[in-house]
Design a protein around this motif. Structure first.
Motif, mmCIF file in Angstrom:
data_model
loop_
_atom_site.group_PDB
_atom_site.id
_atom_site.type_symbol
_atom_site.label_atom_id
_atom_site.label_comp_id
_atom_site.label_asym_id
_atom_site.label_seq_id
_atom_site.Cartn_x
_atom_site.Cartn_y
_atom_site.Cartn_z
ATOM 1 N N ILE A 105 33.829 52.256 28.982
ATOM 2 C CA ILE A 105 34.524 53.881 29.065
ATOM 3 C C ILE A 105 35.406 53.854 27.704
ATOM 4 N N ASN A 106 35.157 54.762 26.897
ATOM 5 C CA ASN A 106 36.152 54.782 25.622
ATOM 6 C C ASN A 106 36.234 56.322 25.179
ATOM 7 N N PRO A 107 37.078 57.048 25.829
ATOM 8 C CA PRO A 107 37.037 58.350 25.557
ATOM 9 C C PRO A 107 37.176 58.659 23.949
ATOM 10 N N ASP A 160 36.458 49.639 18.470
ATOM 11 C CA ASP A 160 35.935 49.245 17.237
ATOM 12 C C ASP A 160 36.834 48.373 16.441
ATOM 13 N N ASN A 161 38.090 48.637 16.552
ATOM 14 C CA ASN A 161 39.040 47.681 16.029
ATOM 15 C C ASN A 161 39.388 46.398 16.543
ATOM 16 N N PHE A 162 39.732 46.514 17.992
ATOM 17 C CA PHE A 162 40.381 45.570 18.750
ATOM 18 C C PHE A 162 39.364 45.013 19.622
ATOM 19 N N HIS A 163 38.296 45.699 19.910
ATOM 20 C CA HIS A 163 37.172 45.078 20.701
ATOM 21 C C HIS A 163 37.557 44.834 22.139
ATOM 22 N N PHE A 164 38.130 45.936 22.626
ATOM 23 C CA PHE A 164 38.055 46.375 23.936
ATOM 24 C C PHE A 164 37.793 47.342 24.627
ATOM 25 N N SER A 165 37.546 47.742 25.679
ATOM 26 C CA SER A 165 37.302 49.053 26.347
ATOM 27 C C SER A 165 38.294 49.445 27.267
ATOM 28 N N GLN A 166 38.585 50.984 27.131
ATOM 29 C CA GLN A 166 39.778 51.271 27.966
ATOM 30 C C GLN A 166 39.481 51.123 29.069
ATOM 31 N N ALA A 167 38.148 51.194 29.771
ATOM 32 C CA ALA A 167 37.811 50.872 31.207
ATOM 33 C C ALA A 167 36.421 50.449 31.189
ATOM 34 N N THR A 168 36.159 49.505 32.373
ATOM 35 C CA THR A 168 34.839 49.030 32.350
ATOM 36 C C THR A 168 34.582 49.730 34.228
ATOM 37 N N ARG A 169 33.316 50.216 34.021
ATOM 38 C CA ARG A 169 33.141 50.469 35.535
ATOM 39 C C ARG A 169 31.593 49.937 35.964
ATOM 40 N N VAL A 170 31.576 49.417 37.097
ATOM 41 C CA VAL A 170 30.564 48.806 37.685
ATOM 42 C C VAL A 170 30.506 49.563 39.097
ATOM 43 N N GLY A 171 29.424 50.193 39.427
ATOM 44 C CA GLY A 171 29.150 50.852 40.640
ATOM 45 C C GLY A 171 30.452 51.802 40.568
ATOM 46 N N ALA A 191 37.119 60.229 32.216
ATOM 47 C CA ALA A 191 36.027 59.720 31.380
ATOM 48 C C ALA A 191 35.111 58.875 32.049
ATOM 49 N N ALA A 192 35.746 58.260 33.164
ATOM 50 C CA ALA A 192 35.054 57.382 33.874
ATOM 51 C C ALA A 192 34.220 57.766 35.062
ATOM 52 N N GLY A 193 34.390 59.212 35.307
ATOM 53 C CA GLY A 193 34.246 59.680 36.486
ATOM 54 C C GLY A 193 35.066 59.537 37.653
ATOM 55 N N ALA A 194 36.212 59.518 37.644
ATOM 56 C CA ALA A 194 37.357 59.293 38.749
ATOM 57 C C ALA A 194 38.529 60.220 38.443
ATOM 58 N N SER A 195 39.604 59.867 39.343
ATOM 59 C CA SER A 195 40.817 60.584 39.153
ATOM 60 C C SER A 195 41.861 59.645 39.694
ATOM 61 N N LEU A 196 43.256 59.954 39.380
ATOM 62 C CA LEU A 196 44.156 59.429 39.954
ATOM 63 C C LEU A 196 44.148 59.219 41.247
ATOM 64 N N ALA A 197 43.644 60.011 42.076
ATOM 65 C CA ALA A 197 43.451 60.023 43.497
ATOM 66 C C ALA A 197 42.778 58.809 43.804
ATOM 67 N N ASP A 198 41.823 58.138 43.046
ATOM 68 C CA ASP A 198 40.854 57.128 43.214
ATOM 69 C C ASP A 198 41.631 55.880 42.897
ATOM 70 N N VAL A 199 42.997 55.615 42.522
ATOM 71 C CA VAL A 199 43.474 54.532 41.983
ATOM 72 C C VAL A 199 43.996 53.795 43.360
ATOM 73 N N VAL A 200 43.501 52.621 43.305
ATOM 74 C CA VAL A 200 43.832 51.640 44.407
ATOM 75 C C VAL A 200 44.699 50.762 44.329
ATOM 76 N N GLU A 201 45.115 50.321 42.753
ATOM 77 C CA GLU A 201 46.215 49.318 42.336
ATOM 78 C C GLU A 201 46.750 49.887 41.007
ATOM 79 N N LEU A 202 47.946 49.612 40.999
ATOM 80 C CA LEU A 202 48.634 49.879 39.789
ATOM 81 C C LEU A 202 49.370 48.497 39.220
ATOM 82 N N MET A 203 49.491 48.055 38.112
ATOM 83 C CA MET A 203 49.837 46.826 37.573
ATOM 84 C C MET A 203 50.687 47.386 36.375
ATOM 85 N N THR A 204 52.310 47.377 36.353
ATOM 86 C CA THR A 204 53.082 47.708 35.393
ATOM 87 C C THR A 204 53.974 46.721 34.828
ATOM 88 N N PHE A 205 54.080 46.657 33.409
ATOM 89 C CA PHE A 205 54.532 45.772 32.654
ATOM 90 C C PHE A 205 55.755 46.423 32.045
#
Length: 138
Positions: free
Chosen positions: A11-13, A21-32, A70-84
Motif C-alpha cells: 500500500i503506497n498512496p 521508489d527511493n527507499f524501498h519500503f511500503s507505507q503499509a502491507t496488507r494480507v487478508g 488507502a488500505a481499505g481501513a480506518s483508524l477505528a480498525d487499529v488494534v496496536e500503536l507503537m510510537t517512538f
C-alpha cells in the motif's frame, strides 16, 4: 479464507510513492484483513517537519489515517500503536492529547518508546500501527 484474500498487497498512496521508489519500503502491507503500517512521521507535503510535537503528531496521525484509508481501513480498525519519541519526558502529555483526538474511545494497545533520533534531525515522533480491516465496525 481463500488464497486470493491471503495475497500480499503493498500500500503506497500516490504522495508516498517516492518512499517506495527511493527507499524501498511500503507505507503499509496488507494480507487478508491484517494491515501493518510503517512508521509515519510529522512531515508536511514539502517533506518539512512540523513545528513542535503537536504539529508533528497531527501530521503523523493524518498520514496514518491516509495510509489506512488507502488500505481499505480506518483508524477505528487499529488494534496496536507503537510510537517512538525523541523527547519522551517533555512531549508525552501533548502527544497523548493529540492521540486522544484520533482515538477518543476503544483505545488500541499502545507501546511508547524513547529513542535518541529519527530519520531526520528535527523529527520528534514516529507512529506505526497494526490494523484489522473491518474490526472497528463491530
Amino acid at each position: 479464507m481463500s488464497t486470493q484474500n491471503l495475497k500480499r498487497q503493498s500500500i503506497n498512496p500516490p504522495p508516498t510513492q517516492v518512499f517506495y521508489d527511493n527507499f524501498h519500503f511500503s507505507q503499509a502491507t496488507r494480507v487478508g484483513d491484517m494491515i501493518w503500517v510503517s512508521g509515519q512521521v510529522g512531515i508536511d507535503g514539502a517533506m518539512k517537519p512540523g513545528e513542535g510535537i503537536e504539529e508533528q503528531a497531527q501530521l503523523a496521525f493524518q498520514a496514518l489515517k491516509s495510509v489506512l484509508e488507502a488500505a481499505g481501513a480506518s483508524l477505528a480498525d487499529v488494534v496496536e500503536l507503537m510510537t517512538f519519541h525523541t523527547e519522551m519526558q517533555t512531549d508525552m502529555p501533548t502527544f497523548a492529547k493529540v492521540k486522544d483526538q484520533y482515538f477518543p474511545d476503544r483505545y488500541p494497545s499502545w507501546t511508547a518508546i524513547g529513542i535518541s533520533q529519527l530519520a531526520l534531525p528535527d523529527l520528534r515522533v514516529e507512529i506505526r500501527a497494526v490494523a484489522v480491516a473491518g474490526c472497528g465496525d463491530a
